[in-house]
Scaffold this motif. Structure first.
Motif, PDB file in Angstrom:
ATOM      1  N   THR A   1      44.866  -9.762  20.453  1.00 18.15           N
ATOM      2  CA  THR A   1      44.180 -10.963  19.957  1.00 18.15           C
ATOM      3  C   THR A   1      43.274 -10.628  18.780  1.00 18.15           C
ATOM      4  O   THR A   1      43.211 -11.383  17.795  1.00 18.15           O
ATOM      5  CB  THR A   1      43.363 -11.609  21.083  1.00 18.15           C
ATOM      6  N   ALA A   2      42.575  -9.493  18.864  1.00 21.26           N
ATOM      7  CA  ALA A   2      41.700  -9.087  17.759  1.00 21.26           C
ATOM      8  C   ALA A   2      42.512  -8.804  16.490  1.00 21.26           C
ATOM      9  O   ALA A   2      42.076  -9.153  15.381  1.00 21.26           O
ATOM     10  CB  ALA A   2      40.906  -7.842  18.163  1.00 21.26           C
ATOM     11  N   VAL A   3      43.671  -8.202  16.638  1.00 20.04           N
ATOM     12  CA  VAL A   3      44.533  -7.956  15.472  1.00 20.04           C
ATOM     13  C   VAL A   3      44.961  -9.274  14.836  1.00 20.04           C
ATOM     14  O   VAL A   3      44.991  -9.417  13.610  1.00 20.04           O
ATOM     15  CB  VAL A   3      45.760  -7.107  15.889  1.00 20.04           C
ATOM     16  N   GLN A   4      45.279 -10.259  15.658  1.00 23.37           N
ATOM     17  CA  GLN A   4      45.683 -11.563  15.115  1.00 23.37           C
ATOM     18  C   GLN A   4      44.541 -12.222  14.353  1.00 23.37           C
ATOM     19  O   GLN A   4      44.759 -12.805  13.281  1.00 23.37           O
ATOM     20  CB  GLN A   4      46.171 -12.457  16.263  1.00 23.37           C
ATOM     21  N   PHE A   5      43.332 -12.130  14.867  1.00 18.33           N
ATOM     22  CA  PHE A   5      42.185 -12.678  14.141  1.00 18.33           C
ATOM     23  C   PHE A   5      41.908 -11.886  12.859  1.00 18.33           C
ATOM     24  O   PHE A   5      41.487 -12.466  11.853  1.00 18.33           O
ATOM     25  CB  PHE A   5      40.947 -12.686  15.034  1.00 18.33           C
ATOM     26  N   ALA A   6      42.133 -10.579  12.887  1.00 19.41           N
ATOM     27  CA  ALA A   6      41.901  -9.753  11.694  1.00 19.41           C
ATOM     28  C   ALA A   6      42.879 -10.122  10.580  1.00 19.41           C
ATOM     29  O   ALA A   6      42.490 -10.263   9.412  1.00 19.41           O
ATOM     30  CB  ALA A   6      42.026  -8.274  12.049  1.00 19.41           C
ATOM     31  N   VAL A   7      44.147 -10.281  10.934  1.00 11.90           N
ATOM     32  CA  VAL A   7      45.136 -10.682   9.925  1.00 11.90           C
ATOM     33  C   VAL A   7      44.817 -12.075   9.402  1.00 11.90           C
ATOM     34  O   VAL A   7      44.913 -12.338   8.189  1.00 11.90           O
ATOM     35  CB  VAL A   7      46.554 -10.631  10.529  1.00 11.90           C
ATOM     36  N   GLY A   8      44.407 -12.967  10.286  1.00 15.25           N
ATOM     37  CA  GLY A   8      44.026 -14.311   9.849  1.00 15.25           C
ATOM     38  C   GLY A   8      42.828 -14.288   8.912  1.00 15.25           C
ATOM     39  O   GLY A   8      42.775 -15.045   7.938  1.00 15.25           O
ATOM     40  N   THR A   9      41.878 -13.417   9.175  1.00 17.47           N
ATOM     41  CA  THR A   9      40.704 -13.300   8.305  1.00 17.47           C
ATOM     42  C   THR A   9      41.100 -12.824   6.911  1.00 17.47           C
ATOM     43  O   THR A   9      40.598 -13.337   5.904  1.00 17.47           O
ATOM     44  CB  THR A   9      39.691 -12.321   8.924  1.00 17.47           C
ATOM     45  N   VAL A  10      42.008 -11.850   6.851  1.00 15.35           N
ATOM     46  CA  VAL A  10      42.487 -11.377   5.544  1.00 15.35           C
ATOM     47  C   VAL A  10      43.176 -12.502   4.782  1.00 15.35           C
ATOM     48  O   VAL A  10      42.970 -12.681   3.574  1.00 15.35           O
ATOM     49  CB  VAL A  10      43.441 -10.176   5.731  1.00 15.35           C
TER      50      VAL A  10
ATOM     51  N   SER B   1      53.574  -6.806  15.527  1.00 18.16           N
ATOM     52  CA  SER B   1      52.203  -7.321  15.654  1.00 18.16           C
ATOM     53  C   SER B   1      51.789  -8.074  14.392  1.00 18.16           C
ATOM     54  O   SER B   1      51.163  -9.141  14.469  1.00 18.16           O
ATOM     55  CB  SER B   1      51.232  -6.169  15.912  1.00 18.16           C
ATOM     56  N   LEU B   2      52.160  -7.513  13.239  1.00 14.71           N
ATOM     57  CA  LEU B   2      51.835  -8.185  11.976  1.00 14.71           C
ATOM     58  C   LEU B   2      52.580  -9.512  11.862  1.00 14.71           C
ATOM     59  O   LEU B   2      51.991 -10.534  11.459  1.00 14.71           O
ATOM     60  CB  LEU B   2      52.188  -7.272  10.801  1.00 14.71           C
ATOM     61  N   LEU B   3      53.869  -9.526  12.206  1.00 17.24           N
ATOM     62  CA  LEU B   3      54.646 -10.766  12.130  1.00 17.24           C
ATOM     63  C   LEU B   3      54.109 -11.819  13.098  1.00 17.24           C
ATOM     64  O   LEU B   3      54.033 -13.010  12.766  1.00 17.24           O
ATOM     65  CB  LEU B   3      56.118 -10.478  12.427  1.00 17.24           C
ATOM     66  N   ALA B   4      53.721 -11.376  14.300  1.00 19.06           N
ATOM     67  CA  ALA B   4      53.151 -12.320  15.268  1.00 19.06           C
ATOM     68  C   ALA B   4      51.850 -12.913  14.744  1.00 19.06           C
ATOM     69  O   ALA B   4      51.606 -14.127  14.876  1.00 19.06           O
ATOM     70  CB  ALA B   4      52.923 -11.620  16.607  1.00 19.06           C
ATOM     71  N   ALA B   5      51.008 -12.067  14.142  1.00 17.48           N
ATOM     72  CA  ALA B   5      49.731 -12.558  13.608  1.00 17.48           C
ATOM     73  C   ALA B   5      49.955 -13.513  12.441  1.00 17.48           C
ATOM     74  O   ALA B   5      49.278 -14.549  12.333  1.00 17.48           O
ATOM     75  CB  ALA B   5      48.871 -11.380  13.170  1.00 17.48           C
ATOM     76  N   LEU B   6      50.894 -13.197  11.557  1.00 15.84           N
ATOM     77  CA  LEU B   6      51.199 -14.088  10.427  1.00 15.84           C
ATOM     78  C   LEU B   6      51.725 -15.431  10.918  1.00 15.84           C
ATOM     79  O   LEU B   6      51.325 -16.489  10.419  1.00 15.84           O
ATOM     80  CB  LEU B   6      52.209 -13.422   9.490  1.00 15.84           C
ATOM     81  N   CYS B   7      52.630 -15.393  11.899  1.00 17.06           N
ATOM     82  CA  CYS B   7      53.174 -16.644  12.432  1.00 17.06           C
ATOM     83  C   CYS B   7      52.105 -17.446  13.163  1.00 17.06           C
ATOM     84  O   CYS B   7      52.087 -18.681  13.089  1.00 17.06           O
ATOM     85  CB  CYS B   7      54.336 -16.338  13.372  1.00 17.06           C
TER      86      CYS B   7
END
Length: 413
Positions: free
Chosen positions: A145-154, A333-339
């Motif tokens: 979840t933290a990785v998803q928020f980090a990618v969203g922040t970027v 993980s990156l693709l999941a966060a982007l989606c």
């Protein structure tokens, strides 16, 4: 019978009558030649709506004395004598393509809206698939979840840097108002990932179909919005369908069930708080801006919790020691966060173009699409009675989205 001849020619003793002239502050006359085809004035002295009548001279003489005439003016002159004004009629043809242009514009908007709905569903499907694949091999939902928020922040920072969306000016008081929303948003996504890591994707989304039930209960408790009889009736198939699907779910476990329920509670608490706590700003804050700020705040809130609970387990060294394919885990993980971030953004874009009821119906259809696609992709075993329970719950959600806009009739005295 005697015949009488009438001669109305002027007698020598009488002087010819002269036409009377109206005395006004401005005198008017007509041009020497009047053309009835001209209607648009080339001068700005007169209004284009004025109607101009020509003067006419009527001759009432005998045939033998036709050289003398007596003018007769039935109407006051309307045109200035000092200025001769010419009028002109210009016919403008309406292009036949005008109606076609409006039709094309409506067609383009419809196609654009259809594309947004398709992207909304597609991003949501891929988010659930990639997210489930990561959580299967890396069962640390807090870090994920933290990785998803980090990618969203970027992505938010890039969006503001390149002026893809206007960067807001937020005061400390406004951040304090948004903080409760960020807290429940963080918990909602964390509980969803916890549920996805424990049970099948289809079962998680079947339980999340209970969101309308929590929305009605919380709105009644904190906002004083009492539901109508139609809304209460639509909740019955939702609760019954989820109960039936849970009893017959092959991957059922209590951790996954209660995590999904907690996700429903926190997500609907966010919706209630967004109504209760209004963000006051000189310029109104749109949904995309609010979501962007919440994403950044969620990362700030969850980052220390992640370090405390999971440490640095997402490092390449740790993943290799766990026997995982580092590149594969990072890529998915990156693709999941982007989606994840993309489908949230597209959802708000759709909400700006359609009514909340239409958006709610689209969200119900999205849940059906996600459940079906996840069952097909992961080859999840589904019993007929389980499918029936899921179908009843989703039908109740659709019914709820249709009846929640019905207002009770006011009581007449």
């Amino acid at each position: 019978m005697q015949s009488a001849a009438f001669n109305l020619s002027p007698s020598p003793s009488l002087s010819p009558l002269k036409p009377r002239r109206l005395i006004a502050s401005t005198t008017y006359s007509l041009p020497s030649r009047f053309d009835p085809i001209r209607a648009f004035s080339s001068s700005n002295d007169l209004d284009s709506n004025n109607v101009v009548f020509p003067r006419r001279s009527w001759s009432l003489t005998s045939a033998s004395n036709s050289s003398l005439s007596r003018p007769w003016n039935p109407l006051p002159p309307l045109v200035s004598e000092s200025k001769t004004t010419r009028f002109e009629v210009r016919a403008t043809a309406v292009p036949e393509s005008a109606g076609q242009g409006e039709g094309k514009s409506s067609l383009v908007k419809t196609l654009e809206l259809g594309l947004l709905f398709g992207l909304w569903y597609l991003f949501n499907i891929y988010f659930n698939i990639y997210n489930k694949q990561v959580l299967k091999v890396f069962p640390n939902p807090v870090t994920v979840t933290a990785v998803q928020f980090a990618v969203g922040t970027v992505l938010v920072i890039l969006m503001w840097t390149f002026n893809l969306h206007k960067r807001p000016k937020i005061s400390g008081a406004q951040l304090a108002m948004i903080l409760p929303l960020a807290v429940v948003h963080t918990l909602g996504n964390l509980f969803t990932n916890m549920s996805l890591g424990k049970v099948a994707v289809s079962f998680t989304h079947t339980i999340k179909a209970m969101e309308p039930f929590f929305s009605v209960v919380l709105s009644a408790m904190f906002l004083g919005e009492m539901p109508t009889i139609w809304v209460v009736g639509s909740l019955l198939p939702i609760v019954g369908g989820v109960a039936l699907a849970s009893v017959t779910e092959a991957s059922f476990n209590w951790a996954g069930f209660w995590s999904a329920m907690a996700s429903n509670l926190t997500n609907q608490s966010r919706n209630v708080l967004s109504k209760k706590v209004m963000v006051k700003n000189e310029a109104s804050m749109d949904n995309i801006t609010l979501f962007s700020i919440i994403t950044i705040m969620s990362l700030v809130l969850l980052a220390p919790v992640t370090i405390f609970m999971d440490g640095v387990r997402f490092t390449p060294a740790y993943l290799q020691s766990a026997g995982l394919n580092v590149q594969q885990v990072y890529t998915r993980s990156l693709l999941a966060a982007l989606c994840f971030h993309a489908y949230q953004q597209v959802s708000y874009m759709i909400l700006q173009r359609v009514s909340p009821v239409t958006h709610s119906v689209g969200n119900c259809v999205k849940r059906v699409v996600v459940i079906v696609s996840s069952v097909l992709f992961f080859k999840t075993p589904v019993l007929p009675i389980n499918s029936l329970g899921t179908g009843i719950a989703l039908a109740g959600v659709f019914l709820y989205s249709r009846v929640k806009g019905i207002k009770p009739k006011p009581k007449t005295a």
